[in-house]
Design an enzyme around this catalytic site. Sequence first.
Site, PDB file in Angstrom:
ATOM      1  N   HIS A 452       0.938  -1.350   0.073  1.00 28.13           N
ATOM      2  CA  HIS A 452      -0.202   0.024  -0.125  1.00 28.13           C
ATOM      3  C   HIS A 452       1.019   1.016   0.011  1.00 28.13           C
ATOM      4  O   HIS A 452       0.382   2.376  -0.224  1.00 28.13           O
ATOM      5  CB  HIS A 452      -1.032   0.075   1.220  1.00 28.13           C
ATOM      6  CG  HIS A 452      -2.262   0.381   0.792  1.00 28.13           C
ATOM      7  ND1 HIS A 452      -2.683   1.415   0.133  1.00 28.13           N
ATOM      8  CD2 HIS A 452      -3.456  -0.180   1.142  1.00 28.13           C
ATOM      9  CE1 HIS A 452      -3.724   1.711  -0.219  1.00 28.13           C
ATOM     10  NE2 HIS A 452      -4.422   0.472   0.307  1.00 28.13           N
ATOM     11  N   ASP A 456      -2.307   3.485  -4.139  1.00 23.91           N
ATOM     12  CA  ASP A 456      -3.923   3.449  -3.474  1.00 23.91           C
ATOM     13  C   ASP A 456      -4.484   2.116  -4.034  1.00 23.91           C
ATOM     14  O   ASP A 456      -4.269   1.569  -5.093  1.00 23.91           O
ATOM     15  CB  ASP A 456      -4.697   4.821  -3.356  1.00 23.91           C
ATOM     16  CG  ASP A 456      -3.752   5.807  -2.724  1.00 23.91           C
ATOM     17  OD1 ASP A 456      -3.062   5.503  -1.714  1.00 23.91           O
ATOM     18  OD2 ASP A 456      -3.654   7.124  -3.270  1.00 23.91           O
TER      19      ASP A 456
END
Length: 481
Positions: A452, A456
């Site tokens: 992450h 996104d």
Amino acid sequence: MAHASEGRSLEFRLPDLGEGLTEAEIVRWLVEVGDVVAVDQPVVEVETAKAMVEVPCPYGGVVTARFGEEGTELPVGAPLVAVAVGEGEAAAGGPARERGAGDGAAPAQAAEPPAAEPKAEGSGNVLVGYGTSEAPARRRRVRPGRPAATGASGRANGRVRAVEPAGGAVGTAEPVDGPVPVISPLVRRLARQHDLDLRELTGSGPDGLILRADVEYALRAAAAQGGRTADREAGTGGAPAGAVAPSASSPSDGTRVPLKGVRGAVADKLSRSRREVPDATCWVDADATELMRARAAMNASGGPKISLVALLARICTAALARFPELNSTVDTEAREIVRLQGVHLGFAAQTDRGLVVPVVRDAHARDAESLTAEFARLTEAARAGRLTPGELTGGTFTLNNYGVFGVDGSTPIINHPEAAMLGVGRIVPKPWVHDGGLAVRQVVQLSLTFDHRVCDGGTAGGFLRYVADCVEQPAVLLRSL
């Protein structure tokens, strides 16, 4: 027994196998003491954390000694064999440590090296792709005499030296000056994590080398004696008198399997990934009927058969071209995301030795036929245990076809230091709405586990949706061909 006048005996030491490997396990000796070996003849087969490797010796002569039995784990730089060579061969063999023929004992420390020894060229062929320029230099260190261990030690780690003064008072030994006899960075890290002073340990390796087993022994001994390491002291109270850690001293009914070789490397890498990477997973079901038909049509047209994993790999490279954020790595020290130019595609392969991840170099530049051939070659090498370290490292993205195990989905751990992994489940007939009606279609579950930090959810979802679209309608790939 040969005399010194007839030549000399040179030690060949375990060379640096590349890719950060610091130790290897002897699997099989290829020579016996007394055998005559030629220059660059393989003398031993070793297993590293990445591959099985035959190690050739850069000296020619008669094997006078072997160091270590099969199953022994040796650090890089430890002696492997001693070879009695002629004077001319010895001069060309490089500045290896001289030994008396057939003498396994180390020479006296007072011995000085020859004054003007020519720089060695080495055979250049110790390992394919990892040639040696010269024999590894011996790291000398002074080993202090062991004081009488009749007093109590300041630390209860089982291997701390202690001295009892003449007056009967007990004093803790002073730390040893000079370099600490440690080669492996894993050993240093383990000691650092537990605030263990390596200078206080006596190594069990060659010439007092401190091994991982020595550090683990010291930590277990400390727990068994009621001691505690500094990282446990913060926020913990004293343990009840006589309390013993079950794993340290209590016998177990189970079988203990050492975490070493491939299994140990996998454990270390996955643990690091889980500690460092904030991963997330998204998944989608896709109708793979058209992809299966396209593959059948390709294979019906003649020529080499195209594998399904090759088509999935081709879809991956096309998706990474659209979403390059996922073909990257994170430089934690610089706090930067490094976007990589080429796609070196790893694929998970289960072997008798455990899970390995061979890497297809420049997958983005290969067509389906080339990908099929390379997957087949690497898979065969993996099953035979013949993958080189270079074929197991350098991946930028991993394709994990866990459908071969008969499962639909998974949330795999990212192959550190990569940023993402595509998982593919089994393709099975399922009811599916197709063209407005219910039909039986070939359905597959796709999952994407991603770091992450590099992107996104929108980027990850876009990547996975593009992959699913290509699986459902392979003609979508024509846009990027």
